[in-house]
Scaffold this motif. Structure first.
Motif, PDB file in Angstrom:
ATOM      1  N   UNK A 120       0.829  -1.213   0.000  1.00  0.00           N
ATOM      2  CA  UNK A 120       0.000   0.000   0.000  1.00  0.00           C
ATOM      3  C   UNK A 120       0.856   1.252   0.000  1.00  0.00           C
ATOM      4  N   UNK A 121       1.930   1.256   0.818  1.00  0.00           N
ATOM      5  CA  UNK A 121       2.781   2.444   0.887  1.00  0.00           C
ATOM      6  C   UNK A 121       3.494   2.685  -0.433  1.00  0.00           C
ATOM      7  N   UNK A 122       3.851   1.603  -1.137  1.00  0.00           N
ATOM      8  CA  UNK A 122       4.507   1.766  -2.427  1.00  0.00           C
ATOM      9  C   UNK A 122       3.572   2.458  -3.412  1.00  0.00           C
ATOM     10  N   UNK A 174       0.490   4.139  -2.618  1.00  0.00           N
ATOM     11  CA  UNK A 174      -0.190   5.351  -2.149  1.00  0.00           C
ATOM     12  C   UNK A 174       0.630   6.192  -1.184  1.00  0.00           C
ATOM     13  N   UNK A 175       1.725   5.625  -0.710  1.00  0.00           N
ATOM     14  CA  UNK A 175       2.471   6.296   0.354  1.00  0.00           C
ATOM     15  C   UNK A 175       2.997   7.662  -0.007  1.00  0.00           C
ATOM     16  N   UNK A 176       3.341   7.882  -1.294  1.00  0.00           N
ATOM     17  CA  UNK A 176       3.892   9.170  -1.681  1.00  0.00           C
ATOM     18  C   UNK A 176       2.877  10.298  -1.576  1.00  0.00           C
ATOM     19  N   UNK A 177       1.601   9.941  -1.501  1.00  0.00           N
ATOM     20  CA  UNK A 177       0.556  10.960  -1.376  1.00  0.00           C
ATOM     21  C   UNK A 177       0.214  11.249   0.092  1.00  0.00           C
ATOM     22  N   UNK A 178       0.866  10.550   1.027  1.00  0.00           N
ATOM     23  CA  UNK A 178       0.581  10.711   2.460  1.00  0.00           C
ATOM     24  C   UNK A 178       1.848  11.174   3.158  1.00  0.00           C
ATOM     25  N   UNK A 179       1.787  12.304   3.818  1.00  0.00           N
ATOM     26  CA  UNK A 179       2.962  12.847   4.494  1.00  0.00           C
ATOM     27  C   UNK A 179       3.231  12.105   5.796  1.00  0.00           C
ATOM     28  N   UNK A 180       4.430  12.292   6.306  1.00  0.00           N
ATOM     29  CA  UNK A 180       4.796  11.655   7.579  1.00  0.00           C
ATOM     30  C   UNK A 180       3.896  12.111   8.729  1.00  0.00           C
ATOM     31  N   UNK A 181       3.621  13.415   8.910  1.00  0.00           N
ATOM     32  CA  UNK A 181       2.722  13.822   9.996  1.00  0.00           C
ATOM     33  C   UNK A 181       1.337  13.180   9.877  1.00  0.00           C
ATOM     34  N   UNK A 182       0.848  13.036   8.650  1.00  0.00           N
ATOM     35  CA  UNK A 182      -0.465  12.411   8.469  1.00  0.00           C
ATOM     36  C   UNK A 182      -0.427  10.951   8.889  1.00  0.00           C
ATOM     37  N   UNK A 183       0.651  10.244   8.538  1.00  0.00           N
ATOM     38  CA  UNK A 183       0.780   8.840   8.926  1.00  0.00           C
ATOM     39  C   UNK A 183       0.853   8.710  10.448  1.00  0.00           C
ATOM     40  N   UNK A 184       1.583   9.611  11.080  1.00  0.00           N
ATOM     41  CA  UNK A 184       1.660   9.595  12.543  1.00  0.00           C
ATOM     42  C   UNK A 184       0.279   9.849  13.145  1.00  0.00           C
ATOM     43  N   UNK A 185      -0.437  10.804  12.589  1.00  0.00           N
ATOM     44  CA  UNK A 185      -1.787  11.086  13.084  1.00  0.00           C
ATOM     45  C   UNK A 185      -2.705   9.894  12.918  1.00  0.00           C
ATOM     46  N   UNK A 186      -2.622   9.221  11.784  1.00  0.00           N
ATOM     47  CA  UNK A 186      -3.442   8.034  11.556  1.00  0.00           C
ATOM     48  C   UNK A 186      -3.095   6.930  12.547  1.00  0.00           C
ATOM     49  N   UNK A 187      -1.799   6.783  12.844  1.00  0.00           N
ATOM     50  CA  UNK A 187      -1.376   5.781  13.832  1.00  0.00           C
ATOM     51  C   UNK A 187      -1.996   6.071  15.195  1.00  0.00           C
ATOM     52  N   UNK A 188      -2.018   7.340  15.581  1.00  0.00           N
ATOM     53  CA  UNK A 188      -2.613   7.706  16.869  1.00  0.00           C
ATOM     54  C   UNK A 188      -4.119   7.478  16.880  1.00  0.00           C
ATOM     55  N   UNK A 189      -4.782   7.812  15.789  1.00  0.00           N
ATOM     56  CA  UNK A 189      -6.232   7.601  15.717  1.00  0.00           C
ATOM     57  C   UNK A 189      -6.571   6.116  15.877  1.00  0.00           C
ATOM     58  N   UNK A 190      -5.816   5.265  15.202  1.00  0.00           N
ATOM     59  CA  UNK A 190      -6.079   3.827  15.288  1.00  0.00           C
ATOM     60  C   UNK A 190      -5.768   3.293  16.690  1.00  0.00           C
ATOM     61  N   UNK A 191      -4.629   3.689  17.221  1.00  0.00           N
ATOM     62  CA  UNK A 191      -4.235   3.173  18.535  1.00  0.00           C
ATOM     63  C   UNK A 191      -5.174   3.671  19.629  1.00  0.00           C
ATOM     64  N   UNK A 192      -5.580   4.926  19.540  1.00  0.00           N
ATOM     65  CA  UNK A 192      -6.553   5.437  20.507  1.00  0.00           C
ATOM     66  C   UNK A 192      -7.877   4.702  20.403  1.00  0.00           C
ATOM     67  N   UNK A 193      -8.300   4.410  19.163  1.00  0.00           N
ATOM     68  CA  UNK A 193      -9.553   3.680  18.962  1.00  0.00           C
ATOM     69  C   UNK A 193      -9.495   2.296  19.594  1.00  0.00           C
TER      70      UNK A 193
END
Length: 512
Positions: free
Chosen positions: A362-364, A366-385
């Motif tokens: 997936x990162x190969x 779509x990853x270039x369209x997602x910035x590092x801060x966005x990926x970090x934010x998504x990680x937090x959203x999932x882990x908090x959930x």
């Protein structure tokens, strides 16, 4: 599991590849030696961790340490935090004293000795055993990962990445198998037999590491990168002496005031795990060796560091809070057989093995369209959930009904999905944002995020007795979700600070 912690990618060696690597088709022969050594080291560590909190909380009548549940969970969490914290000096010791190869060997010996002490059925050996495992892992963990990178020539990026993928699978395979073996022996037969199995696992890793040493000697120097000068040795000795004196005085004062206890020690180590990273980052920021642009990027990195700290704060409670939840409040019946609670600790690594290829693809794409801060934010959203889900499970269990194992399965799937968003880019962004004068040290700083998160997370289960477990899960999950939302909302601003926005504009201009 922590790919970012176990997959440190240092600069490649400029040594020529061995015979097995000529032609760019096969991996260096030494890779198998390192993969198997790390597999058995992870077997010993994660096997012991799977039963540690249960052993500490079990009554003396059941062969345990008889600690209060909150204390047992704090010990496990702080123990994992210290392992991450000591990876930083462990790499330094290898670079300046022992060399990476000898650091791995001696680290494994110390780890095995620690497990062997814990295998002795006497409580007095438990604490020195844990200390030895922490010290040994701090020596072995960062340096065996460094050796993998040095097996390959400097321009052999493609095979080096493939080699790390194999290494990564070895890590997770050991972590999947370990709780099944050590957990069964420890929970179902005898705690110390389980610790003994962990010692045997480390011994097997050492044997094959020594026997396979010839495959490494062809390529990797056994000497330190830069030995300490006599003046530097004297300075290190003086600083160490001051540290020992300070520790001795602190212990004496705590003992004299009748405040020396296991709980006090965990609190002190938690403070250490918070203060050290803060001090390191502040000293870098105030250094005259970095320019204005580097300071801007370092400020951006602090936000990513805090995000990673919150992630590990929740994620690594699988070893204590979720492990105890499995033992006390989960229906562990499977096909008519009651499985040990420690077996649930195999699930995260199993899901990492399953999901890693999916996310890599997936990162190969779509990853270039997602910035590092966005990926970090998504990680937090999932882990908090995941902790919001745990809050619901705890609410059901509060009525005295044990919940289905599928609650934990679902939580671990969500958490591993979050890990796939954060871990693969953590070391990469650390390298990109590191000031030139502190490039190597910044790699260690990334490890400190886990140490800080683990240490703080170790203390939070104590709140179960104050506000209830369901509410404890809920507020932590809500906090991390809120932090993730902030990261996502401020993605554009963080992209500017990290330089990703400028890099994206340049890429568009080049493509045009």
């Amino acid at each position: 599991m922590k790919p970012s912690m176990d997959m440190q990618k240092p600069p490649a060696s400029d040594a020529a590849p061995d015979a097995a690597a000529v032609g760019g088709k096969r991996h260096p022969r030494g890779l198998a030696t390192l993969v198997l050594a790390e597999l058995w080291e992870r077997f010993s560590l994660y096997g012991m961790v799977a039963i540690l909190v249960h052993f500490l909380a079990a009554s003396r009548g059941h062969g345990g340490m008889g600690l209060h549940e909150g204390t047992a969970e704090a010990v496990e969490g702080v123990y994992m935090a210290m392992i991450s914290l000591l990876a930083l000096p462990g790499g330094w010791i290898a670079d300046r004293f022992l060399g990476a190869r000898r650091a791995v060997l001696w680290g494994g010996v110390v780890i095995m000795a620690g497990h062997a002490l814990m295998a002795v059925p006497n409580p007095v050996f438990v604490w020195p055993g844990l200390v030895l495992i922490v010290i040994g892992t701090g020596l072995l963990k960062p340096n065996i990962s460094a050796l993998v990178g040095r097996l390959y020539a400097a321009d052999d990026d493609q095979r080096r990445d493939a080699g790390y993928s194999i290494f990564y699978m070895g890590i997770n395979l050991g972590a999947v198998i370990a709780p099944l073996v050590v957990g069964y022996l420890g929970e179902e037969i005898n705690w110390h037999l389980g610790f003994g199995a962990a010692a045997v696992g480390m011994a097997l890793g050492l044997v094959q590491y020594v026997l396979g040493g010839r495959r490494l000697s062809e390529q990797l120097r056994a000497e330190p990168v830069v030995r300490l000068t006599p003046a530097e040795r004297a300075k290190v000795g003086k600083s160490s002496a001051y540290g020992l004196v300070f520790t001795a005085v602190l212990v004496t004062l705590l003992a004299a005031s009748h405040a020396l206890s296991i709980d006090t020690i965990t609190f002190v180590l938690t403070v250490v795990a918070v203060v050290v990273p803060a001090g390191v980052l502040l000293s870098m920021y105030r250094s005259p060796k970095i320019d204005r642009v580097e300071k801007t990027r370092l400020r951006a990195y602090v936000w990513l560091f805090l995000a990673a700290t919150l992630f590990w704060l929740v994620y690594d409670q699988m070893g204590n809070e979720l492990n105890m939840f499995a033992a006390q409040k989960t229906d562990l019946s499977l096909l008519g057989w009651h499985i040990p609670a420690s077996w649930t600790q195999s699930l995260p690594s199993l899901f990492v093995i399953i999901l890693a290829p999916v996310f890599a693809a997936f990162w190969v794409r779509r990853g270039k369209h997602m910035s590092t801060p966005f990926k970090f934010g998504l990680a937090l959203l999932l882990t908090g959930a995941s902790f919001v889900v745990m809050s619901s499970a705890a609410a059901i269990a509060s009525s005295g009904v044990k919940v289905s194992l599928m609650w934990l399965v679902g939580v671990y799937v969500i958490q591993v999905m979050g890990e796939m968003c954060l871990s693969p880019v953590g070391l990469s962004v650390t390298t990109k944002l590191a000031p030139r004068a502190f490039t190597n040290q910044m790699m260690g700083v990334w490890f400190l995020a886990a140490a800080t998160g683990d240490a703080i997370g170790a203390q939070l289960p104590r709140l179960d007795a104050v506000i209830g477990q369901s509410w404890n899960f809920l507020w932590q999950g809500a906090m991390v979700i809120a932090a993730g939302a902030v990261m996502v909302l401020f993605t554009k601003r963080l992209k500017v600070l990290t330089g990703e926005a400028a890099a994206a504009r340049e890429a568009v201009a080049v493509a045009a």
